[in-house]
Enzyme design. Structure first.
Site, PDB file in Angstrom:
ATOM      1  N   ASP B  53     -26.932 -50.249 -40.781  1.00 60.69           N
ATOM      2  CA  ASP B  53     -28.089 -51.107 -41.049  1.00 60.69           C
ATOM      3  C   ASP B  53     -28.054 -52.367 -40.191  1.00 60.69           C
ATOM      4  O   ASP B  53     -27.004 -52.760 -39.689  1.00 60.69           O
ATOM      5  CB  ASP B  53     -28.083 -51.576 -42.513  1.00 60.69           C
ATOM      6  N   TYR B 111     -15.726 -47.383 -45.117  1.00 60.56           N
ATOM      7  CA  TYR B 111     -16.428 -48.670 -45.006  1.00 60.56           C
ATOM      8  C   TYR B 111     -15.644 -49.734 -45.763  1.00 60.56           C
ATOM      9  O   TYR B 111     -14.945 -49.428 -46.734  1.00 60.56           O
ATOM     10  CB  TYR B 111     -17.827 -48.578 -45.626  1.00 60.56           C
TER      11      TYR B 111
END
Lengths: 245, 245
Positions: B53, B111
């Site tokens: 993103d 992540y």
């Protein structure tokens, strides 16, 4: 009248240093005085523990100011947090003795210099550490640092022009540590001349890169004259870490 | 034809994410393709391991590209280092199997989400961690995370509109660690839907703040519908840490 002691963290990247006198609005001192003056309705003058160069950061900068304000320290902290720019945070405030003076009472200061010693720069520390891809010889740097410890005339390690004032200072310790991919040089001394920490680090870096030998340090000290032996290390790697009172 | 695998570190603050398709020049993919195309004289198309993103960072993003160039990998690395913006660094390049595909061959991804949980923001991590002064209950967050581990339909944890494709994913682990003044949430899974990591973290943060209970997670999963149970966590705290092949 109250005397308040503040502990301040700042990212110096965008500022011309701590001191307002010369650079006015683009200094950390100005930003904080401005908010404190609005908060109290008084013309607040801050006494800082010392100057920091343009671009230099601070973890725990100490400053004090006098005020007749009756606001609680928590109210002051919240006000400062709301109105200071996002790169300056007053971490704590406490009422202190009337005679406390952030500069005169400082017994010693600890500075930290951060070095990213990898082939390529780390994008996350690029504004907060000096990057070099030349493999540093830390043992030679430690030998060189050893020579600087103690009481010396540091005229060779300052950009301050000789002005009759003493340039004798005491370095208590210099620690060189490796932490993951960052090398930290911690320097503690009773006081520092203009650019002194950055010139010490710049000189140690020359030793680390093999451009100077550790025993050259003795000769440089003895010269008592700044002759660009070691370049001044970049400001972005330097932090005022703590002040001892 | 050579197939080259790159490991890339980037500070995503200034970019609209990895993928060029939608946002063009202000993407990491565009910046790298542009330099690679100039370097090789070919029209290079990079295959990334996935989208990230806008504002999300990467420690070790993996991508591959095909070329007839005969440049050595070291020459390529130096060229990229010189011509890429300072917030993108290609850390390594290696020749790999012709059939290697950075996205299709990825078995799992890790992540990392960084949280600064102090009264005041830390000025040095303000662009690289989410700040909250609400004291987080890490044990409750760990209990909630436990429920998400394993194979589930994550339709409630994505902003992807239902499109007939499976939203079943496997989360292998979620570790929540305290490191000095930073809390790190590490999430490993076989693949992630649009905004999925940020919604998982946003939901865990609600649990940590006491606004949701860990047992609510089960109900949220069962809904199989995104209803803003957990707000999407800020992009600046998220890093793609590693990709496993």
């Amino acid at each position: 009248m109250r005397n308040l002691k503040m502990t301040i963290q700042y990212d110096g990247s965008k500022y011309k240093g701590w001191q307002k006198q010369k650079y006015g609005e683009s200094t950390i001192q100005y930003k904080i005085e401005n908010v404190l003056s609005k908060m109290t309705g008084e013309d607040i003058q801050i006494i800082g523990c010392g100057r920091t160069d343009a671009g230099v950061h601070a973890e725990n900068y100490i400053a004090n100011f006098h005020t007749n304000s009756e606001l609680t320290v928590n109210t002051m902290l919240d006000y400062l947090y709301e109105f200071l720019p996002e790169d300056i945070v007053v971490k704590s405030i406490e009422d202190t003795a009337e005679r406390f003076h952030a500069r005169y009472n400082a017994k010693s200061k600890t500075y930290l210099y951060r070095i990213n010693n990898n082939k390529f720069r780390n994008v996350f520390t690029r504004k907060y550490a000096y990057h070099t891809d030349e493999r540093l010889n830390l043992n030679e740097m430690r030998n060189a640092a050893e020579i600087l410890i103690g009481t010396h005339d540091f005229q060779s390690f300052t950009n301050l022009k000789p002005n009759g004032k003493s340039t004798i200072k005491i370095i208590n310790y210099i620690n060189i540590l490796e932490k993951e991919d960052i090398i930290e040089i911690e320097v503690n001394g009773d006081g520092f001349l203009l650019n002194m920490v950055r010139i010490i680090v710049g000189t140690l870096l020359e030793v680390g890169k093999g451009k100077l030998k550790s025993m050259d340090i003795e000769k440089i000290l003895d010269k008592r004259k700044r002759e660009e032996y070691g370049p001044i290390a970049q400001a972005k790697g330097l932090y005022l870490k703590n002040v001892q009172y």
